[in-house]
Scaffold this active site. Structure first.
Site, short mmCIF file in Angstrom:
data_model
loop_
_atom_site.label_atom_id
_atom_site.label_comp_id
_atom_site.label_asym_id
_atom_site.label_seq_id
_atom_site.Cartn_x
_atom_site.Cartn_y
_atom_site.Cartn_z
N SER A 178 -2.14 -1.07 -4.39
CA SER A 178 -3.07 -0.39 -5.28
C SER A 178 -3.94 0.67 -4.61
CB SER A 178 -3.97 -1.42 -5.97
OG SER A 178 -3.18 -2.31 -6.71
N THR A 179 -4.15 0.54 -3.31
CA THR A 179 -5.01 1.50 -2.62
C THR A 179 -4.34 1.97 -1.33
OG1 THR A 179 -6.19 -0.13 -1.29
CG2 THR A 179 -7.08 0.33 -3.49
#
Length: 77
Positions: free
Chosen positions: A15-16
């Protein structure tokens, strides 16, 4: 170039940018790995699209969990 042998292909989505991709397939061997760094709500996944264009009928695709592929069941379909 035509391939005559199946390949084992991994797909990783985190996600990051800071998240570690290694833990999703720690110790596993792949012929090819595709990685996207995108949030769950982001539907733009260029590496997943490239994987889908590359795979052949006998290839084996491995994903850490189903939620790495899509935001929800409708997106997965």
């Amino acid at each position: 170039m035509k391939r005559y042998v199946w390949e084992t292909i991994g797909y990783i989505r985190v996600s990051t940018l800071e998240q570690n991709t290694e833990r999703q397939f720690d110790g596993m061997q792949f012929d090819r790995i595709y990685t996207d760094k995108a949030s769950r709500k982001d539907v733009n996944r260029p590496q997943l699209e490239e994987l889908l264009e590359y795979i052949r009928d006998d290839d084996i695709i491995k994903v850490h969990s189903m939620d790495r592929l899509a935001r929800n069941l409708d997106d997965l379909r």
